[in-house]
Scaffold this motif. Structure first.
Motif, PDB file in Angstrom:
ATOM      1  N   ASP A   1       0.835  -1.203   0.000  1.00  0.00           N
ATOM      2  CA  ASP A   1       0.000   0.000   0.000  1.00  0.00           C
ATOM      3  C   ASP A   1       0.874   1.259   0.000  1.00  0.00           C
ATOM      4  O   ASP A   1       0.616   2.199  -0.759  1.00  0.00           O
ATOM      5  CB  ASP A   1      -0.934  -0.002   1.211  1.00  0.00           C
ATOM      6  CG  ASP A   1      -1.779   1.259   1.275  1.00  0.00           C
ATOM      7  OD1 ASP A   1      -2.547   1.507   0.327  1.00  0.00           O
ATOM      8  OD2 ASP A   1      -1.649   2.008   2.267  1.00  0.00           O
ATOM      9  N   ILE A   2       1.907   1.276   0.829  1.00  0.00           N
ATOM     10  CA  ILE A   2       2.818   2.422   0.873  1.00  0.00           C
ATOM     11  C   ILE A   2       3.500   2.588  -0.479  1.00  0.00           C
ATOM     12  O   ILE A   2       3.584   3.699  -1.019  1.00  0.00           O
ATOM     13  CB  ILE A   2       3.851   2.264   2.014  1.00  0.00           C
ATOM     14  CG1 ILE A   2       3.145   2.347   3.369  1.00  0.00           C
ATOM     15  CG2 ILE A   2       4.949   3.324   1.903  1.00  0.00           C
ATOM     16  CD1 ILE A   2       4.008   1.936   4.550  1.00  0.00           C
ATOM     17  N   GLU A   3       3.979   1.483  -1.034  1.00  0.00           N
ATOM     18  CA  GLU A   3       4.632   1.516  -2.350  1.00  0.00           C
ATOM     19  C   GLU A   3       3.718   2.150  -3.401  1.00  0.00           C
ATOM     20  O   GLU A   3       4.141   3.002  -4.178  1.00  0.00           O
ATOM     21  CB  GLU A   3       5.011   0.082  -2.753  1.00  0.00           C
ATOM     22  CG  GLU A   3       5.723  -0.026  -4.075  1.00  0.00           C
ATOM     23  CD  GLU A   3       7.171   0.401  -4.049  1.00  0.00           C
ATOM     24  OE1 GLU A   3       7.764   0.492  -5.140  1.00  0.00           O
ATOM     25  OE2 GLU A   3       7.725   0.667  -2.964  1.00  0.00           O
ATOM     26  N   ASN A   4       2.463   1.736  -3.421  1.00  0.00           N
ATOM     27  CA  ASN A   4       1.513   2.265  -4.408  1.00  0.00           C
ATOM     28  C   ASN A   4       1.221   3.736  -4.195  1.00  0.00           C
ATOM     29  O   ASN A   4       1.019   4.486  -5.159  1.00  0.00           O
ATOM     30  CB  ASN A   4       0.210   1.469  -4.377  1.00  0.00           C
ATOM     31  CG  ASN A   4       0.351   0.136  -5.058  1.00  0.00           C
ATOM     32  OD1 ASN A   4       1.139  -0.012  -5.979  1.00  0.00           O
ATOM     33  ND2 ASN A   4      -0.407  -0.838  -4.607  1.00  0.00           N
ATOM     34  N   ARG A   5       1.167   4.173  -2.948  1.00  0.00           N
ATOM     35  CA  ARG A   5       0.894   5.591  -2.681  1.00  0.00           C
ATOM     36  C   ARG A   5       2.085   6.468  -3.052  1.00  0.00           C
ATOM     37  O   ARG A   5       1.916   7.552  -3.602  1.00  0.00           O
ATOM     38  CB  ARG A   5       0.544   5.796  -1.214  1.00  0.00           C
ATOM     39  CG  ARG A   5      -0.806   5.238  -0.834  1.00  0.00           C
ATOM     40  CD  ARG A   5      -1.021   5.333   0.675  1.00  0.00           C
ATOM     41  NE  ARG A   5      -2.245   4.681   1.080  1.00  0.00           N
ATOM     42  CZ  ARG A   5      -3.414   5.293   1.193  1.00  0.00           C
ATOM     43  NH1 ARG A   5      -3.502   6.584   0.917  1.00  0.00           N
ATOM     44  NH2 ARG A   5      -4.484   4.636   1.574  1.00  0.00           N
TER      45      ARG A   5
ATOM     46  N   GLY B   1       6.576   3.654   6.931  1.00  0.00           N
ATOM     47  CA  GLY B   1       7.514   3.664   5.821  1.00  0.00           C
ATOM     48  C   GLY B   1       8.458   2.492   5.907  1.00  0.00           C
ATOM     49  O   GLY B   1       8.413   1.698   6.855  1.00  0.00           O
ATOM     50  N   TYR B   2       9.305   2.406   4.887  1.00  0.00           N
ATOM     51  CA  TYR B   2      10.277   1.309   4.845  1.00  0.00           C
ATOM     52  C   TYR B   2      11.507   1.727   4.042  1.00  0.00           C
ATOM     53  O   TYR B   2      11.492   2.705   3.290  1.00  0.00           O
ATOM     54  CB  TYR B   2       9.653   0.051   4.233  1.00  0.00           C
ATOM     55  CG  TYR B   2       9.500   0.138   2.747  1.00  0.00           C
ATOM     56  CD1 TYR B   2      10.546  -0.228   1.901  1.00  0.00           C
ATOM     57  CD2 TYR B   2       8.341   0.620   2.172  1.00  0.00           C
ATOM     58  CE1 TYR B   2      10.424  -0.108   0.526  1.00  0.00           C
ATOM     59  CE2 TYR B   2       8.206   0.741   0.809  1.00  0.00           C
ATOM     60  CZ  TYR B   2       9.261   0.375  -0.016  1.00  0.00           C
ATOM     61  OH  TYR B   2       9.150   0.501  -1.368  1.00  0.00           O
ATOM     62  N   ILE B   3      12.562   0.952   4.225  1.00  0.00           N
ATOM     63  CA  ILE B   3      13.779   1.093   3.429  1.00  0.00           C
ATOM     64  C   ILE B   3      14.225  -0.308   3.042  1.00  0.00           C
ATOM     65  O   ILE B   3      14.241  -1.215   3.882  1.00  0.00           O
ATOM     66  CB  ILE B   3      14.868   1.876   4.205  1.00  0.00           C
ATOM     67  CG1 ILE B   3      16.043   2.244   3.308  1.00  0.00           C
ATOM     68  CG2 ILE B   3      15.328   1.117   5.439  1.00  0.00           C
ATOM     69  CD1 ILE B   3      16.995   3.266   3.944  1.00  0.00           C
TER      70      ILE B   3
ATOM     71  N   LEU C   1      13.231   3.556  -0.740  1.00  0.00           N
ATOM     72  CA  LEU C   1      12.928   4.223   0.526  1.00  0.00           C
ATOM     73  C   LEU C   1      11.598   4.932   0.327  1.00  0.00           C
ATOM     74  O   LEU C   1      11.458   5.742  -0.594  1.00  0.00           O
ATOM     75  CB  LEU C   1      14.035   5.220   0.884  1.00  0.00           C
ATOM     76  CG  LEU C   1      13.823   6.153   2.060  1.00  0.00           C
ATOM     77  CD1 LEU C   1      13.556   5.390   3.352  1.00  0.00           C
ATOM     78  CD2 LEU C   1      15.025   7.061   2.234  1.00  0.00           C
ATOM     79  N   ALA C   2      10.622   4.606   1.159  1.00  0.00           N
ATOM     80  CA  ALA C   2       9.289   5.188   0.984  1.00  0.00           C
ATOM     81  C   ALA C   2       8.657   5.497   2.332  1.00  0.00           C
ATOM     82  O   ALA C   2       8.675   4.666   3.233  1.00  0.00           O
ATOM     83  CB  ALA C   2       8.392   4.221   0.204  1.00  0.00           C
TER      84      ALA C   2
ATOM     85  N   LEU D   1      11.171  10.660   9.482  1.00  0.00           N
ATOM     86  CA  LEU D   1      11.203   9.196   9.470  1.00  0.00           C
ATOM     87  C   LEU D   1      12.210   8.649   8.460  1.00  0.00           C
ATOM     88  O   LEU D   1      12.876   7.642   8.730  1.00  0.00           O
ATOM     89  CB  LEU D   1       9.814   8.625   9.200  1.00  0.00           C
ATOM     90  CG  LEU D   1       8.721   9.024  10.196  1.00  0.00           C
ATOM     91  CD1 LEU D   1       7.402   8.357   9.839  1.00  0.00           C
ATOM     92  CD2 LEU D   1       9.124   8.682  11.622  1.00  0.00           C
ATOM     93  N   ALA D   2      12.344   9.282   7.305  1.00  0.00           N
ATOM     94  CA  ALA D   2      13.327   8.827   6.314  1.00  0.00           C
ATOM     95  C   ALA D   2      14.735   8.939   6.889  1.00  0.00           C
ATOM     96  O   ALA D   2      15.554   8.025   6.735  1.00  0.00           O
ATOM     97  CB  ALA D   2      13.199   9.628   5.026  1.00  0.00           C
TER      98      ALA D   2
END
Length: 137
Positions: A15-19, A53-55, A69-70, A80-81
């Motif tokens: 979901d995060i990736e798509n946004r 988020g994620y990395i 990185l999102a 957060l990044a």
């Protein structure tokens, strides 16, 4: 809280990736994310008890490559990044790192430079619509 993501996080990460990468041909598919969860390192960061988020790091023989990185749009501007990048650099077991970034992504370039990454070279036509930078630390 930052920790390694697992397959139970797949739907939220997707979901995060798509946004974040809605109209980007480089966006990861759900199957790609599933593969990376099993074969590479994805750190997730939580904010207000939600994954924010994620990395994603690809482990190479002598270095790590930052692949993605999102940060979810609802959680931007909270540092957060920076926290994800700092945590990664402190916890990964290599001293060398690389990444590619669009030359137009000034916020990301500024973030990477803050953590010691330097532009190594220009990657002509790396992305569909623009050149990229190879950055190394």
């Amino acid at each position: 809280m930052i920790e390694i993501a697992t397959t139970k996080d797949l739907n939220t990460l997707f979901d995060i990736e798509n946004r974040v990468f809605a109209n980007d041909s480089f966006a990861l598919s759900k199957n790609s994310l599933r593969y990376h969860l099993s074969n590479n390192i994805i750190y997730k960061i939580e904010q207000d008890e939600k994954i924010a988020g994620y990395i994603l790091w690809l482990k190479r023989k002598n270095y790590y490559r930052l692949y993605s990185l999102a940060i979810h749009p609802d959680f931007r501007g909270l540092g957060l990044a920076s926290r994800l990048l700092e945590y990664s650099l402190e916890n990964l077991d290599k001293e060398k790192f690389s990444l590619e970034v669009k030359v137009s992504n000034l916020d990301a370039i500024r973030l990477y430079k803050k953590f010691g990454f330097k532009v190594s070279r220009i990657l002509k036509d790396y992305y569909e619509d623009i050149d990229g930078y190879l950055m190394v630390k």
